[in-house]
Design a protein around this motif. Structure first.
Motif, PDB file in Angstrom:
ATOM      1  N   ASP A 436       0.833  -1.209   0.000  1.00 48.36           N
ATOM      2  CA  ASP A 436       0.000   0.000   0.000  1.00 48.36           C
ATOM      3  C   ASP A 436       0.868   1.260   0.000  1.00 48.36           C
ATOM      4  O   ASP A 436       0.507   2.275  -0.612  1.00 48.36           O
ATOM      5  CB  ASP A 436      -0.929   0.015   1.207  1.00 48.36           C
ATOM      6  N   GLU A 437       2.006   1.191   0.666  1.00 51.10           N
ATOM      7  CA  GLU A 437       2.928   2.339   0.659  1.00 51.10           C
ATOM      8  C   GLU A 437       3.472   2.576  -0.747  1.00 51.10           C
ATOM      9  O   GLU A 437       3.621   3.725  -1.190  1.00 51.10           O
ATOM     10  CB  GLU A 437       4.090   2.083   1.626  1.00 51.10           C
ATOM     11  N   ILE A 438       3.758   1.499  -1.468  1.00 48.80           N
ATOM     12  CA  ILE A 438       4.271   1.619  -2.834  1.00 48.80           C
ATOM     13  C   ILE A 438       3.215   2.241  -3.745  1.00 48.80           C
ATOM     14  O   ILE A 438       3.513   3.122  -4.557  1.00 48.80           O
ATOM     15  CB  ILE A 438       4.711   0.237  -3.354  1.00 48.80           C
ATOM     16  N   ILE A 439       1.975   1.785  -3.598  1.00 48.68           N
ATOM     17  CA  ILE A 439       0.893   2.328  -4.419  1.00 48.68           C
ATOM     18  C   ILE A 439       0.730   3.824  -4.157  1.00 48.68           C
ATOM     19  O   ILE A 439       0.603   4.625  -5.091  1.00 48.68           O
ATOM     20  CB  ILE A 439      -0.414   1.568  -4.133  1.00 48.68           C
ATOM     21  N   ALA A 440       0.752   4.201  -2.889  1.00 47.07           N
ATOM     22  CA  ALA A 440       0.612   5.617  -2.531  1.00 47.07           C
ATOM     23  C   ALA A 440       1.801   6.429  -3.042  1.00 47.07           C
ATOM     24  O   ALA A 440       1.646   7.583  -3.464  1.00 47.07           O
ATOM     25  CB  ALA A 440       0.479   5.758  -1.015  1.00 47.07           C
ATOM     26  N   PHE A 441       2.980   5.828  -3.023  1.00 50.08           N
ATOM     27  CA  PHE A 441       4.189   6.505  -3.487  1.00 50.08           C
ATOM     28  C   PHE A 441       4.055   6.895  -4.956  1.00 50.08           C
ATOM     29  O   PHE A 441       4.385   8.012  -5.355  1.00 50.08           O
ATOM     30  CB  PHE A 441       5.384   5.576  -3.284  1.00 50.08           C
ATOM     31  N   VAL A 442       3.543   5.975  -5.777  1.00 52.68           N
ATOM     32  CA  VAL A 442       3.349   6.265  -7.200  1.00 52.68           C
ATOM     33  C   VAL A 442       2.248   7.299  -7.390  1.00 52.68           C
ATOM     34  O   VAL A 442       2.372   8.231  -8.203  1.00 52.68           O
ATOM     35  CB  VAL A 442       3.026   4.974  -7.977  1.00 52.68           C
ATOM     36  N   ALA A 443       1.147   7.162  -6.645  1.00 55.83           N
ATOM     37  CA  ALA A 443       0.022   8.088  -6.778  1.00 55.83           C
ATOM     38  C   ALA A 443       0.429   9.526  -6.464  1.00 55.83           C
ATOM     39  O   ALA A 443      -0.139  10.478  -7.011  1.00 55.83           O
ATOM     40  CB  ALA A 443      -1.124   7.648  -5.872  1.00 55.83           C
ATOM     41  N   GLU A 444       1.413   9.707  -5.586  1.00 53.29           N
ATOM     42  CA  GLU A 444       1.885  11.053  -5.245  1.00 53.29           C
ATOM     43  C   GLU A 444       2.680  11.677  -6.389  1.00 53.29           C
ATOM     44  O   GLU A 444       2.767  12.902  -6.499  1.00 53.29           O
ATOM     45  CB  GLU A 444       2.771  10.999  -4.002  1.00 53.29           C
ATOM     46  N   ARG A 445       3.254  10.851  -7.239  1.00 51.00           N
ATOM     47  CA  ARG A 445       4.141  11.342  -8.295  1.00 51.00           C
ATOM     48  C   ARG A 445       3.474  11.393  -9.674  1.00 51.00           C
ATOM     49  O   ARG A 445       3.902  12.177 -10.528  1.00 51.00           O
ATOM     50  CB  ARG A 445       5.399  10.465  -8.348  1.00 51.00           C
ATOM     51  N   LEU A 446       2.484  10.547  -9.875  1.00 42.56           N
ATOM     52  CA  LEU A 446       1.802  10.498 -11.163  1.00 42.56           C
ATOM     53  C   LEU A 446       0.309  10.718 -10.950  1.00 42.56           C
ATOM     54  O   LEU A 446      -0.162  10.817  -9.813  1.00 42.56           O
ATOM     55  CB  LEU A 446       2.035   9.133 -11.827  1.00 42.56           C
ATOM     56  N   SER A 447      -0.423  10.777 -12.033  1.00 43.52           N
ATOM     57  CA  SER A 447      -1.874  10.881 -11.927  1.00 43.52           C
ATOM     58  C   SER A 447      -2.423   9.656 -11.203  1.00 43.52           C
ATOM     59  O   SER A 447      -1.862   8.552 -11.291  1.00 43.52           O
ATOM     60  CB  SER A 447      -2.498  10.972 -13.320  1.00 43.52           C
ATOM     61  N   ALA A 448      -3.535   9.828 -10.511  1.00 46.47           N
ATOM     62  CA  ALA A 448      -4.099   8.749  -9.700  1.00 46.47           C
ATOM     63  C   ALA A 448      -4.411   7.505 -10.527  1.00 46.47           C
ATOM     64  O   ALA A 448      -4.236   6.370 -10.060  1.00 46.47           O
ATOM     65  CB  ALA A 448      -5.352   9.236  -8.982  1.00 46.47           C
ATOM     66  N   HIS A 449      -4.856   7.711 -11.778  1.00 44.40           N
ATOM     67  CA  HIS A 449      -5.217   6.545 -12.595  1.00 44.40           C
ATOM     68  C   HIS A 449      -4.005   5.742 -13.040  1.00 44.40           C
ATOM     69  O   HIS A 449      -4.142   4.644 -13.570  1.00 44.40           O
ATOM     70  CB  HIS A 449      -6.043   6.975 -13.819  1.00 44.40           C
ATOM     71  N   LYS A 450      -2.779   6.274 -12.812  1.00 41.64           N
ATOM     72  CA  LYS A 450      -1.561   5.566 -13.208  1.00 41.64           C
ATOM     73  C   LYS A 450      -0.970   4.734 -12.067  1.00 41.64           C
ATOM     74  O   LYS A 450       0.038   4.055 -12.264  1.00 41.64           O
ATOM     75  CB  LYS A 450      -0.513   6.564 -13.710  1.00 41.64           C
ATOM     76  N   ARG A 451      -1.588   4.795 -10.909  1.00 35.38           N
ATOM     77  CA  ARG A 451      -1.044   4.037  -9.774  1.00 35.38           C
ATOM     78  C   ARG A 451      -1.305   2.538  -9.963  1.00 35.38           C
ATOM     79  O   ARG A 451      -2.329   2.147 -10.555  1.00 35.38           O
ATOM     80  CB  ARG A 451      -1.666   4.506  -8.471  1.00 35.38           C
ATOM     81  N   PRO A 452      -0.429   1.678  -9.476  1.00 37.13           N
ATOM     82  CA  PRO A 452      -0.702   0.240  -9.526  1.00 37.13           C
ATOM     83  C   PRO A 452      -1.912  -0.099  -8.653  1.00 37.13           C
ATOM     84  O   PRO A 452      -2.099   0.480  -7.585  1.00 37.13           O
ATOM     85  CB  PRO A 452       0.574  -0.391  -8.959  1.00 37.13           C
ATOM     86  N   ARG A 453      -2.709  -1.003  -9.130  1.00 35.78           N
ATOM     87  CA  ARG A 453      -3.816  -1.503  -8.318  1.00 35.78           C
ATOM     88  C   ARG A 453      -3.376  -2.702  -7.496  1.00 35.78           C
ATOM     89  O   ARG A 453      -4.062  -3.108  -6.567  1.00 35.78           O
ATOM     90  CB  ARG A 453      -4.992  -1.898  -9.211  1.00 35.78           C
ATOM     91  N   GLU A 454      -2.226  -3.272  -7.867  1.00 40.53           N
ATOM     92  CA  GLU A 454      -1.692  -4.430  -7.156  1.00 40.53           C
ATOM     93  C   GLU A 454      -0.173  -4.412  -7.262  1.00 40.53           C
ATOM     94  O   GLU A 454       0.376  -4.054  -8.298  1.00 40.53           O
ATOM     95  CB  GLU A 454      -2.257  -5.716  -7.758  1.00 40.53           C
ATOM     96  N   VAL A 455       0.478  -4.766  -6.154  1.00 49.52           N
ATOM     97  CA  VAL A 455       1.936  -4.864  -6.138  1.00 49.52           C
ATOM     98  C   VAL A 455       2.328  -6.278  -5.741  1.00 49.52           C
ATOM     99  O   VAL A 455       1.864  -6.794  -4.711  1.00 49.52           O
ATOM    100  CB  VAL A 455       2.561  -3.849  -5.147  1.00 49.52           C
ATOM    101  N   ARG A 456       3.157  -6.918  -6.554  1.00 45.08           N
ATOM    102  CA  ARG A 456       3.629  -8.268  -6.254  1.00 45.08           C
ATOM    103  C   ARG A 456       5.136  -8.230  -6.061  1.00 45.08           C
ATOM    104  O   ARG A 456       5.872  -7.794  -6.946  1.00 45.08           O
ATOM    105  CB  ARG A 456       3.279  -9.227  -7.390  1.00 45.08           C
ATOM    106  N   VAL A 457       5.582  -8.690  -4.914  1.00 41.25           N
ATOM    107  CA  VAL A 457       7.018  -8.739  -4.614  1.00 41.25           C
ATOM    108  C   VAL A 457       7.584 -10.055  -5.151  1.00 41.25           C
ATOM    109  O   VAL A 457       7.054 -11.133  -4.853  1.00 41.25           O
ATOM    110  CB  VAL A 457       7.270  -8.612  -3.104  1.00 41.25           C
ATOM    111  N   VAL A 458       8.644  -9.979  -5.949  1.00 42.64           N
ATOM    112  CA  VAL A 458       9.274 -11.167  -6.531  1.00 42.64           C
ATOM    113  C   VAL A 458      10.763 -11.154  -6.216  1.00 42.64           C
ATOM    114  O   VAL A 458      11.343 -10.109  -5.894  1.00 42.64           O
ATOM    115  CB  VAL A 458       9.061 -11.225  -8.064  1.00 42.64           C
ATOM    116  N   ASP A 459      11.372 -12.322  -6.288  1.00 45.97           N
ATOM    117  CA  ASP A 459      12.814 -12.421  -6.011  1.00 45.97           C
ATOM    118  C   ASP A 459      13.652 -11.864  -7.153  1.00 45.97           C
ATOM    119  O   ASP A 459      14.743 -11.328  -6.945  1.00 45.97           O
ATOM    120  CB  ASP A 459      13.202 -13.877  -5.746  1.00 45.97           C
ATOM    121  N   ALA A 460      13.158 -12.030  -8.396  1.00 44.99           N
ATOM    122  CA  ALA A 460      13.889 -11.557  -9.571  1.00 44.99           C
ATOM    123  C   ALA A 460      12.912 -11.412 -10.726  1.00 44.99           C
ATOM    124  O   ALA A 460      11.857 -12.060 -10.753  1.00 44.99           O
ATOM    125  CB  ALA A 460      15.004 -12.533  -9.950  1.00 44.99           C
ATOM    126  N   LEU A 461      13.258 -10.567 -11.669  1.00 43.43           N
ATOM    127  CA  LEU A 461      12.460 -10.402 -12.882  1.00 43.43           C
ATOM    128  C   LEU A 461      13.039 -11.293 -13.983  1.00 43.43           C
ATOM    129  O   LEU A 461      14.261 -11.362 -14.137  1.00 43.43           O
ATOM    130  CB  LEU A 461      12.479  -8.944 -13.352  1.00 43.43           C
TER     131      LEU A 461
END
Length: 476
Positions: A436-461
């Motif tokens: 939720d902190e990550i989502i809010a972090f993006v929303a503060e910097r970009l338009s609200a509609h550009k924020r992630p609706r879900e964040v998934r933590v992974v070990d590697a891409l």
């Protein structure tokens, strides 16, 4: 058309003009050994391309130059592919001969490379200009396709970069890139052999080896993909050595803004970013004397034209303004484009518009000054959510500004309400971070509609050999 101009004109006569790992040779020595390979290819038992295991070795470079001299298409085979994909490449290309060390599962006739042998014939490139390379795509949308590149196309692309980067025979080029893509092979080997700059292939893309290329061999021009530059940015001692280099070039994938800024701080210069594809060579680049903006890949190189086209249902095909905001498909034309996909006339036809512009499949914006920013692949990086068109790259840039995130990849996934919802996959830099902190972090910097609706933590891409994130695998 002569591609390897400097090599054939007797340039690179320094005994260490070409260094691959621990092996060094002069241009004439390379040319003499490659001429022996060319003789063997001409005398091969059957027509068809020749395959080369594209390891970063002097043997592989001699083999591929031999193919160019013989006028026979060369298929650079990635050394890390499995037997199934290797079998596809050989069958699809119609390869009739293997040059160099042959894997045990390959049954083609083989010719070895002897670095000490020399041909008595005068070395020259074949007079015709048919396909010179068959480079295989990554196969993200099906079986890998063979991209046919001619010597004329490669020469045009390299000359455009020589102009953009002020690349001359006074330079020493260094890199640690694989030799089965445009970046490492065409730019990173054939470019030096065309323009006469010394070449240092460091073998493995480690920060200490890049630093050694500068400190011990006087490298002035360095090529890397973002993964390499990220490792160098995390190694201040190695980065400090790079201060004496003339140009740091990043490509094959977007360079994260934090890495761009860290390199500027540690090396005293901002990297130059560029854009291209196997099918197009390099079409866009920041010029050596141009403005270097993080996330922007510059202007068309000499001979290349670009345009931005709408893909919306209502305005499909309309040209979009160069306002730095409008997102559309990037289309290009110029002399460095490929001949077609081997044996795939329908796939080839689909990549061209009726008025002969190449459809890159990439979404981009262009500003009033002609600078281009690549949003990403239309298929995975252009997200339509809640009636808005959003570029994944802009969100990824915002995510990487968070101190707790080391890597990020954003995709759109089907959503009954929004059409697509924005999903961020992140690799954390250390301690856990609340999604939720990550989502809010993006929303503060970009338009609200550009924020992630879900964040998934992974070990590697998941990444391919060139460091590009394979987004199709994120939702598997």
């Amino acid at each position: 058309m002569t591609l390897l101009a400097a090599l054939l004109e007797g340039g690179l006569d320094d005994p260490e003009a070409i260094r691959i790992g621990d092996t060094s040779m002069s241009g004439p020595e390379l040319l003499g050994a490659a001429s022996v390979v060319a003789d063997q290819i001409v005398d091969r038992p059957a027509e068809g391309p020749v395959a080369v295991l594209a390891e970063p070795t002097a043997h592989a470079i001699v083999a591929m130059v031999g193919g160019l001299l013989a006028g026979t298409p060369v298929v650079p085979v990635p050394p890390d592919v499995g037997s199934g994909e290797r079998a596809h490449l050989l069958a699809d290309s119609g390869a009739s001969l293997w040059i160099g060390e042959r894997p045990t599962d390959v049954t083609l006739p083989v010719r070895k490379v002897d670095l000490s042998r020399r041909s008595g014939d005068v070395a020259r490139e074949a007079p015709h200009d048919g396909p010179a390379l068959v480079l295989y795509t990554s196969g993200t949308t099906g079986a890998p396709k063979g991209v046919l590149l001619s010597r004329t196309a490669m020469a045009a692309g390299l000359d455009g970069l020589a102009d953009a980067w002020e690349w001359t025979a006074e330079d020493t080029l260094a890199h640690g890139l694989p030799l089965f893509h445009v970046h490492g092979l065409v730019l990173g080997v054939f470019g030096a052999l065309r323009l006469g700059s010394r070449l240092v292939h460091v073998g493995r893309p480690r920060p200490d080896l890049y630093a050694s290329a500068v400190r011990d061999h006087g490298a002035t021009l360095l090529f890397g993909v973002p993964t390499i530059w990220s490792r160098i940015a995390a190694d201040p001692a190695a980065a400090e050595v790079l201060r004496s280099a003339r140009l740091l070039v990043s490509g094959s994938a977007p360079l994260p803004v934090p890495v761009f800024e860290k390199l500027r701080e540690l090396t005293g210069q901002a990297p130059v970013e560029r854009y291209g594809m196997s099918e197009t060579m390099i079409t866009l680049s920041v010029r050596a004397d141009g403005e270097r903006r993080p996330g922007w890949v510059g202007v068309p190189v000499a001979g290349v034209e670009t345009r931005l086209v709408s893909t919306d249902e209502e305005t499909d095909g309309e040209l979009l303004p160069h306002d730095g905001e409008s997102i559309g498909e990037l289309q290009v034309r110029g002399p460095g484009l490929f001949t077609g996909y081997l044996g795939r006339p329908e796939a080839t036809a689909e990549t061209w518009t009726k008025d002969r512009w190449f459809r890159t499949g990439d979404a981009a914006v262009i500003d009033a000054g002609g600078y281009h920013r690549i949003v990403g692949r239309r298929s995975v990086d252009l997200i339509k959510t809640g009636g808005y068109r959003v570029g994944a790259g802009e969100i990824e840039t915002a995510l990487l500004e968070h101190d707790g995130i080391r890597e990020a990849a954003v995709v759109g996934e089907p959503d009954d309400d929004l059409g697509q919802r924005i999903v961020a996959h992140v690799v954390l830099a250390g301690e856990p971070v609340d999604p939720d902190e990550i989502i809010a972090f993006v929303a503060e910097r970009l338009s609200a509609h550009k924020r992630p609706r879900e964040v998934r933590v992974v070990d590697a891409l998941p990444r391919n050999a060139m460091g590009k994130v394979q987004k199709a695998r994120l939702s598997m």
